[in-house]
Design an enzyme around this catalytic site. Structure first.
Site, PDB file in Angstrom:
ATOM      1  N   ASP A 284       0.880  -1.182   0.000  1.00 54.79           N
ATOM      2  CA  ASP A 284       0.000   0.000   0.000  1.00 54.79           C
ATOM      3  C   ASP A 284       0.914   1.227   0.000  1.00 54.79           C
ATOM      4  O   ASP A 284       2.132   1.112   0.168  1.00 54.79           O
ATOM      5  CB  ASP A 284      -0.890  -0.018   1.263  1.00 54.79           C
ATOM      6  CG  ASP A 284      -1.822   1.188   1.341  1.00 54.79           C
ATOM      7  OD1 ASP A 284      -2.355   1.593   0.300  1.00 54.79           O
ATOM      8  OD2 ASP A 284      -1.996   1.739   2.447  1.00 54.79           O
ATOM      9  N   SER A 285       0.289   2.392  -0.115  1.00 56.10           N
ATOM     10  CA  SER A 285       1.072   3.632  -0.040  1.00 56.10           C
ATOM     11  C   SER A 285       1.559   3.906   1.390  1.00 56.10           C
ATOM     12  O   SER A 285       2.519   4.637   1.578  1.00 56.10           O
ATOM     13  CB  SER A 285       0.214   4.802  -0.511  1.00 56.10           C
ATOM     14  OG  SER A 285      -0.956   4.878   0.279  1.00 56.10           O
TER      15      SER A 285
ATOM     16  N   TYR B  23      -0.988   8.539  -2.412  1.00 55.25           N
ATOM     17  CA  TYR B  23      -1.009   8.256  -3.849  1.00 55.25           C
ATOM     18  C   TYR B  23      -2.245   8.864  -4.524  1.00 55.25           C
ATOM     19  O   TYR B  23      -2.222   9.179  -5.693  1.00 55.25           O
ATOM     20  CB  TYR B  23      -1.075   6.739  -4.079  1.00 55.25           C
ATOM     21  CG  TYR B  23       0.219   5.976  -3.983  1.00 55.25           C
ATOM     22  CD1 TYR B  23       1.384   6.545  -3.476  1.00 55.25           C
ATOM     23  CD2 TYR B  23       0.267   4.645  -4.420  1.00 55.25           C
ATOM     24  CE1 TYR B  23       2.554   5.804  -3.394  1.00 55.25           C
ATOM     25  CE2 TYR B  23       1.436   3.910  -4.349  1.00 55.25           C
ATOM     26  CZ  TYR B  23       2.576   4.490  -3.829  1.00 55.25           C
ATOM     27  OH  TYR B  23       3.714   3.751  -3.762  1.00 55.25           O
ATOM     28  N   GLY B  24      -3.323   8.953  -3.737  1.00 60.85           N
ATOM     29  CA  GLY B  24      -4.639   9.225  -4.322  1.00 60.85           C
ATOM     30  C   GLY B  24      -4.786  10.560  -5.022  1.00 60.85           C
ATOM     31  O   GLY B  24      -5.745  10.778  -5.757  1.00 60.85           O
TER      32      GLY B  24
ATOM     33  N   CYS C 289      -4.184  -1.571  -1.897  1.00 64.90           N
ATOM     34  CA  CYS C 289      -4.399  -0.144  -2.135  1.00 64.90           C
ATOM     35  C   CYS C 289      -5.393  -0.022  -3.289  1.00 64.90           C
ATOM     36  O   CYS C 289      -5.135  -0.524  -4.390  1.00 64.90           O
ATOM     37  CB  CYS C 289      -3.073   0.512  -2.492  1.00 64.90           C
ATOM     38  SG  CYS C 289      -3.215   2.245  -2.920  1.00 64.90           S
ATOM     39  N   ASN C 290      -6.516   0.617  -3.014  1.00 60.86           N
ATOM     40  CA  ASN C 290      -7.531   0.771  -4.064  1.00 60.86           C
ATOM     41  C   ASN C 290      -7.032   1.664  -5.194  1.00 60.86           C
ATOM     42  O   ASN C 290      -7.329   1.437  -6.357  1.00 60.86           O
ATOM     43  CB  ASN C 290      -8.787   1.410  -3.467  1.00 60.86           C
ATOM     44  CG  ASN C 290      -9.508   0.473  -2.529  1.00 60.86           C
ATOM     45  OD1 ASN C 290     -10.456  -0.198  -2.923  1.00 60.86           O
ATOM     46  ND2 ASN C 290      -9.067   0.380  -1.291  1.00 60.86           N
ATOM     47  N   THR C 291      -6.262   2.683  -4.815  1.00 57.99           N
ATOM     48  CA  THR C 291      -5.755   3.634  -5.809  1.00 57.99           C
ATOM     49  C   THR C 291      -4.859   2.912  -6.821  1.00 57.99           C
ATOM     50  O   THR C 291      -4.970   3.129  -8.030  1.00 57.99           O
ATOM     51  CB  THR C 291      -4.975   4.744  -5.062  1.00 57.99           C
ATOM     52  OG1 THR C 291      -5.849   5.297  -4.081  1.00 57.99           O
ATOM     53  CG2 THR C 291      -4.501   5.818  -5.988  1.00 57.99           C
TER      54      THR C 291
ATOM     55  N   GLU D 229      -2.625   8.652   8.381  1.00 59.62           N
ATOM     56  CA  GLU D 229      -1.164   8.531   8.528  1.00 59.62           C
ATOM     57  C   GLU D 229      -0.682   9.298   9.761  1.00 59.62           C
ATOM     58  O   GLU D 229       0.381   9.046  10.296  1.00 59.62           O
ATOM     59  CB  GLU D 229      -0.451   9.037   7.270  1.00 59.62           C
ATOM     60  CG  GLU D 229      -0.665   8.161   6.026  1.00 59.62           C
ATOM     61  CD  GLU D 229       0.068   6.821   6.081  1.00 59.62           C
ATOM     62  OE1 GLU D 229       1.168   6.746   6.651  1.00 59.62           O
ATOM     63  OE2 GLU D 229      -0.477   5.830   5.548  1.00 59.62           O
TER      64      GLU D 229
ATOM     65  N   CYS E  40     -10.998   2.534   0.178  1.00 58.15           N
ATOM     66  CA  CYS E  40      -9.608   2.913   0.454  1.00 58.15           C
ATOM     67  C   CYS E  40      -9.233   2.137   1.695  1.00 58.15           C
ATOM     68  O   CYS E  40      -9.995   2.135   2.680  1.00 58.15           O
ATOM     69  CB  CYS E  40      -9.511   4.421   0.700  1.00 58.15           C
ATOM     70  SG  CYS E  40      -7.866   4.930   1.280  1.00 58.15           S
ATOM     71  N   THR E  41      -8.075   1.482   1.672  1.00 62.80           N
ATOM     72  CA  THR E  41      -7.739   0.608   2.806  1.00 62.80           C
ATOM     73  C   THR E  41      -7.360   1.400   4.062  1.00 62.80           C
ATOM     74  O   THR E  41      -7.205   0.809   5.129  1.00 62.80           O
ATOM     75  CB  THR E  41      -6.606  -0.366   2.424  1.00 62.80           C
ATOM     76  OG1 THR E  41      -5.530   0.387   1.867  1.00 62.80           O
ATOM     77  CG2 THR E  41      -7.099  -1.398   1.437  1.00 62.80           C
ATOM     78  N   HIS E  42      -7.213   2.707   3.949  1.00 62.32           N
ATOM     79  CA  HIS E  42      -7.030   3.512   5.153  1.00 62.32           C
ATOM     80  C   HIS E  42      -8.363   3.732   5.893  1.00 62.32           C
ATOM     81  O   HIS E  42      -8.364   4.010   7.088  1.00 62.32           O
ATOM     82  CB  HIS E  42      -6.451   4.901   4.809  1.00 62.32           C
ATOM     83  CG  HIS E  42      -4.982   4.919   4.516  1.00 62.32           C
ATOM     84  ND1 HIS E  42      -4.451   4.389   3.367  1.00 62.32           N
ATOM     85  CD2 HIS E  42      -3.933   5.421   5.220  1.00 62.32           C
ATOM     86  CE1 HIS E  42      -3.134   4.570   3.380  1.00 62.32           C
ATOM     87  NE2 HIS E  42      -2.796   5.199   4.484  1.00 62.32           N
TER      88      HIS E  42
HETATM   89  N1  DGL Z   1      -4.799   2.918   1.033  1.00 64.17           N
HETATM   90  C1  DGL Z   1      -4.796   3.576  -0.255  1.00 64.17           C
HETATM   91  C2  DGL Z   1      -6.054   3.189  -1.027  1.00 64.17           C
HETATM   92  O1  DGL Z   1      -6.657   2.178  -0.713  1.00 64.17           O
HETATM   93  C3  DGL Z   1      -4.568   5.053  -0.058  1.00 64.17           C
HETATM   94  C4  DGL Z   1      -4.044   5.736  -1.259  1.00 64.17           C
HETATM   95  C5  DGL Z   1      -3.334   7.035  -0.980  1.00 64.17           C
HETATM   96  O2  DGL Z   1      -2.165   6.974  -0.598  1.00 64.17           O
HETATM   97  O3  DGL Z   1      -3.929   8.089  -1.203  1.00 64.17           O
HETATM   98  O4  DGL Z   1      -6.435   3.836  -1.980  1.00 64.17           O
END
Ligand code: DGL
Length: 269
Positions: free
Chosen positions: A11-12, A43-44, A74-76, A154, A186-188
């Site tokens: 993930d990011s 990343y998003g 990471c969905n992005t 974060e 989003c996994t966050h």
């Molecule tokens: N956990 C990432 C996701 O699922 C976050 C992407 C990001 O860093 O913006 O999209």
């Protein structure tokens, strides 16, 4: 690569640990290598080209460690680079959270209206709409980007007053709407589940998280490929591209376990 090889998850940042937790529960024998790109999160808000190039660097890093499977937590990245990653890994299977999250939402076939929240890149890509439409062409989908939530997570700010106000602002879109479920795209975002619940004020809305779904897909796939680890192992190694100590502290809080093995790994910028 064989049964004893690790599963690579990335993930990011810390969000993908929600997937690690689910995989550890479903597959306790498996070794896991996690990569969190803490130097370049979020990343998003970045372009598809940039996200793809970061994701391919991480894929190469994991392949150099002989992983037997890659989980894009990471969905992005799933929205922007899934096919490119599978092409780069060849025979090594790649599973992603958008496919998993969409499948999880389909557990409720009577749902008529699905909400999706995610990063700007994920929502802009319409990847969830495409994935859900493969299973159900009728369902109504309302999506909203919540770009502030990744930096907040974060920072460890997921349960305080500021988090609540920001979540409230983003979820305004769903106020008075009749959504039956809300996909955390989003996994966050699972880190905000309590806050989201509080703001939604409706216990009947099903909150859908892709972590359990991707973990069971991984179990099935490894079983089909006869790649499940029969030996008791369960080692967990984390690599981050910046500030390992800070990552360790946050990650320990979120996973509720000690994470002694957090290493620094710089990828080319
Ligand atoms: N956990 C990432 C996701 O699922 C976050 C992407 C990001 O860093 O913006 O999209």
């Amino acid at each position: 690569m064989d049964c004893s090889s690790p599963i690579g998850i990335f993930d990011s940042g810390i969000g993908g640990l929600t997937v690690v937790k689910a995989v550890q529960n479903a597959l306790p024998n498996e070794d896991i290598i996690y990569f969190g790109d803490t130097a370049r999160v979020p990343y998003g808000i970045k372009s598809e080209h940039t996200i793809r190039s970061y994701a391919l660097q991480i894929t190469e890093f994991l392949m150099d460690r002989d992983v037997k499977m890659i989980l894009i937590a990471c969905n992005t990245v799933s929205a922007s680079a899934r096919d490119g990653i599978q092409k780069a890994t060849g025979d090594i299977p790649v599973l992603d959270v958008i496919t998993a999250g969409s499948k999880a939402a389909m557990q409720f076939p009577h749902h008529k209206h699905i909400g999706v929240i995610g990063t700007l890149a994920t929502i802009g890509s319409k990847a969830y709409e495409e994935a859900i439409r493969q299973y159900n062409g009728e369902v109504e989908i309302t999506a909203e980007a919540c770009p502030m939530l990744v930096p907040l997570a974060e920072e460890g700010w997921t349960d305080n007053e500021i988090a609540e106000q920001i979540v409230k602002k983003y979820l305004q879109k769903f106020e008075g709407s009749d959504i039956d479920s809300l996909i955390l795209g989003c996994t966050h975002y699972p880190l905000f589940t309590n806050t989201i619940r509080k703001v939604l004020h409706d216990p009947d809305i099903e909150i859908v998280d892709s972590a359990l779904s991707i973990a069971s897909m991984a179990k099935k796939k490894l079983g089909d490929l006869q790649l499940l680890n029969d030996e008791q192992s369960g080692n967990f190694n984390c690599y981050v591209s910046d500030r390992p100590q800070r990552f360790r502290e946050l990650a320990e809080r979120f996973l509720g376990q000690d994470i002694p093995n957090v290493h620094i790994a710089q990828l080319q910028q």
